[in-house]
Design a protein around this motif. Structure first.
Motif, PDB file in Angstrom:
ATOM      1  N   VAL A 188     -16.650   5.012 -27.028  1.00  0.00           N
ATOM      2  CA  VAL A 188     -17.663   5.394 -25.858  1.00  0.00           C
ATOM      3  C   VAL A 188     -18.100   6.588 -25.718  1.00  0.00           C
ATOM      4  CG1 VAL A 188     -17.536   5.475 -23.354  1.00  0.00           C
ATOM      5  CG2 VAL A 188     -16.793   3.360 -24.206  1.00  0.00           C
ATOM      6  N   THR A 189     -19.325   7.272 -25.639  1.00  0.00           N
ATOM      7  CA  THR A 189     -18.979   8.525 -25.956  1.00  0.00           C
ATOM      8  C   THR A 189     -20.126   9.101 -24.503  1.00  0.00           C
ATOM      9  OG1 THR A 189     -21.527   8.125 -26.651  1.00  0.00           O
ATOM     10  CG2 THR A 189     -19.805   8.798 -28.093  1.00  0.00           C
ATOM     11  N   SER A 190     -20.354   8.225 -23.521  1.00  0.00           N
ATOM     12  CA  SER A 190     -19.952   8.038 -22.251  1.00  0.00           C
ATOM     13  C   SER A 190     -19.684   7.094 -21.123  1.00  0.00           C
ATOM     14  CB  SER A 190     -21.470   9.706 -21.518  1.00  0.00           C
ATOM     15  OG  SER A 190     -22.763   8.372 -21.844  1.00  0.00           O
ATOM     16  N   GLU A 191     -19.708   7.667 -19.318  1.00  0.00           N
ATOM     17  CA  GLU A 191     -20.432   6.482 -18.555  1.00  0.00           C
ATOM     18  C   GLU A 191     -20.362   7.373 -17.356  1.00  0.00           C
ATOM     19  OE1 GLU A 191     -16.271   4.781 -17.289  1.00  0.00           O
ATOM     20  OE2 GLU A 191     -16.153   5.251 -19.183  1.00  0.00           O
ATOM     21  N   LYS A 192     -21.990   7.087 -16.999  1.00  0.00           N
ATOM     22  CA  LYS A 192     -22.992   7.996 -16.301  1.00  0.00           C
ATOM     23  C   LYS A 192     -22.640   6.788 -15.041  1.00  0.00           C
ATOM     24  CE  LYS A 192     -24.603  11.141 -19.184  1.00  0.00           C
ATOM     25  NZ  LYS A 192     -26.252  11.500 -20.271  1.00  0.00           N
ATOM     26  N   SER A 193     -23.602   7.234 -13.851  1.00  0.00           N
ATOM     27  CA  SER A 193     -23.962   6.270 -12.696  1.00  0.00           C
ATOM     28  C   SER A 193     -25.092   6.899 -13.067  1.00  0.00           C
ATOM     29  CB  SER A 193     -22.841   7.557 -11.495  1.00  0.00           C
ATOM     30  OG  SER A 193     -21.326   6.836 -11.434  1.00  0.00           O
ATOM     31  N   LYS A 194     -26.381   5.674 -13.081  1.00  0.00           N
ATOM     32  CA  LYS A 194     -27.133   6.509 -12.301  1.00  0.00           C
ATOM     33  C   LYS A 194     -27.939   5.882 -11.401  1.00  0.00           C
ATOM     34  CE  LYS A 194     -29.081   7.700 -17.083  1.00  0.00           C
ATOM     35  NZ  LYS A 194     -30.640   7.493 -18.289  1.00  0.00           N
ATOM     36  N   GLY A 195     -27.940   6.512 -10.541  1.00  0.00           N
ATOM     37  CA  GLY A 195     -28.566   6.383  -9.089  1.00  0.00           C
ATOM     38  C   GLY A 195     -27.796   4.668  -8.526  1.00  0.00           C
ATOM     39  N   PRO A 196     -27.775   3.368  -8.169  1.00  0.00           N
ATOM     40  CA  PRO A 196     -26.923   2.101  -8.359  1.00  0.00           C
ATOM     41  C   PRO A 196     -26.465   1.239  -9.422  1.00  0.00           C
ATOM     42  CG  PRO A 196     -29.378   1.580  -8.255  1.00  0.00           C
ATOM     43  CD  PRO A 196     -29.187   3.063  -8.306  1.00  0.00           C
ATOM     44  N   GLU A 197     -26.606   2.283 -10.879  1.00  0.00           N
ATOM     45  CA  GLU A 197     -26.145   1.593 -11.358  1.00  0.00           C
ATOM     46  C   GLU A 197     -25.698   2.484 -12.318  1.00  0.00           C
ATOM     47  OE1 GLU A 197     -29.001   0.995 -15.555  1.00  0.00           O
ATOM     48  OE2 GLU A 197     -28.934  -0.772 -14.623  1.00  0.00           O
ATOM     49  N   THR A 251     -21.773  -2.775 -11.666  1.00  0.00           N
ATOM     50  CA  THR A 251     -20.492  -2.510 -12.112  1.00  0.00           C
ATOM     51  C   THR A 251     -19.803  -1.793 -13.056  1.00  0.00           C
ATOM     52  OG1 THR A 251     -19.445  -4.521 -12.367  1.00  0.00           O
ATOM     53  CG2 THR A 251     -19.716  -3.763 -10.234  1.00  0.00           C
ATOM     54  N   LYS A 252     -19.010  -1.295 -12.675  1.00  0.00           N
ATOM     55  CA  LYS A 252     -18.676  -0.210 -14.363  1.00  0.00           C
ATOM     56  C   LYS A 252     -18.139  -2.253 -15.489  1.00  0.00           C
ATOM     57  CE  LYS A 252     -15.505   3.264 -15.421  1.00  0.00           C
ATOM     58  NZ  LYS A 252     -14.679   3.654 -15.512  1.00  0.00           N
ATOM     59  N   GLU A 253     -17.581  -3.220 -15.086  1.00  0.00           N
ATOM     60  CA  GLU A 253     -17.102  -4.442 -15.816  1.00  0.00           C
ATOM     61  C   GLU A 253     -17.835  -4.590 -16.113  1.00  0.00           C
ATOM     62  OE1 GLU A 253     -15.386  -8.195 -13.484  1.00  0.00           O
ATOM     63  OE2 GLU A 253     -14.320  -7.022 -14.520  1.00  0.00           O
ATOM     64  N   GLU A 254     -19.676  -4.919 -15.314  1.00  0.00           N
ATOM     65  CA  GLU A 254     -20.845  -5.301 -15.722  1.00  0.00           C
ATOM     66  C   GLU A 254     -21.371  -4.380 -16.743  1.00  0.00           C
ATOM     67  OE1 GLU A 254     -25.694  -6.907 -14.163  1.00  0.00           O
ATOM     68  OE2 GLU A 254     -23.718  -5.922 -13.553  1.00  0.00           O
ATOM     69  N   ALA A 255     -20.803  -3.002 -16.706  1.00  0.00           N
ATOM     70  CA  ALA A 255     -22.083  -1.754 -17.939  1.00  0.00           C
ATOM     71  C   ALA A 255     -20.867  -3.040 -19.178  1.00  0.00           C
ATOM     72  CB  ALA A 255     -21.693  -1.170 -17.411  1.00  0.00           C
ATOM     73  N   PHE A 256     -19.394  -2.910 -19.016  1.00  0.00           N
ATOM     74  CA  PHE A 256     -19.192  -2.202 -20.005  1.00  0.00           C
ATOM     75  C   PHE A 256     -18.970  -4.132 -20.904  1.00  0.00           C
ATOM     76  CE2 PHE A 256     -16.752   1.076 -19.079  1.00  0.00           C
ATOM     77  CZ  PHE A 256     -16.253   1.875 -20.225  1.00  0.00           C
TER      78      PHE A 256
END
Length: 79
Positions: A30-39, A58-63
């Protein structure tokens, strides 16, 4: 109905997320975790410079999506 099989899948999924976060997963880290609006957007990169990104509400959904994308990318490459 929530079956034991679903619980096993959830456990395996969470284990893959933990591995990805701590050690990397199938050559990607993982090189980044960002909030992009509601995502939430998660980006992972491998040593060859391949960059994959996935987002979710959600973070879980993104992962989950980034792990699925890594699996698909690796499996397609070796198919």
């Amino acid at each position: 109905m929530y079956s034991e099989q679903n619980m096993d899948r959830d456990h395996i999924f969470h284990e893959r997320v933990n591995i990805l976060k701590s050690d990397g997963y199938r050559g990607f880290v993982v090189t980044s975790e960002k909030s992009k609006g509601p995502e939430i957007e998660v980006t992972a990169t491998n040593l060859q410079g391949k960059i994959l990104s996935a987002g979710g509400e959600t973070k879980e959904e993104a992962f989950k999506k980034i792990i699925d994308l890594i699996d698909t990318t690796i499996d397609d490459h070796y198919a």
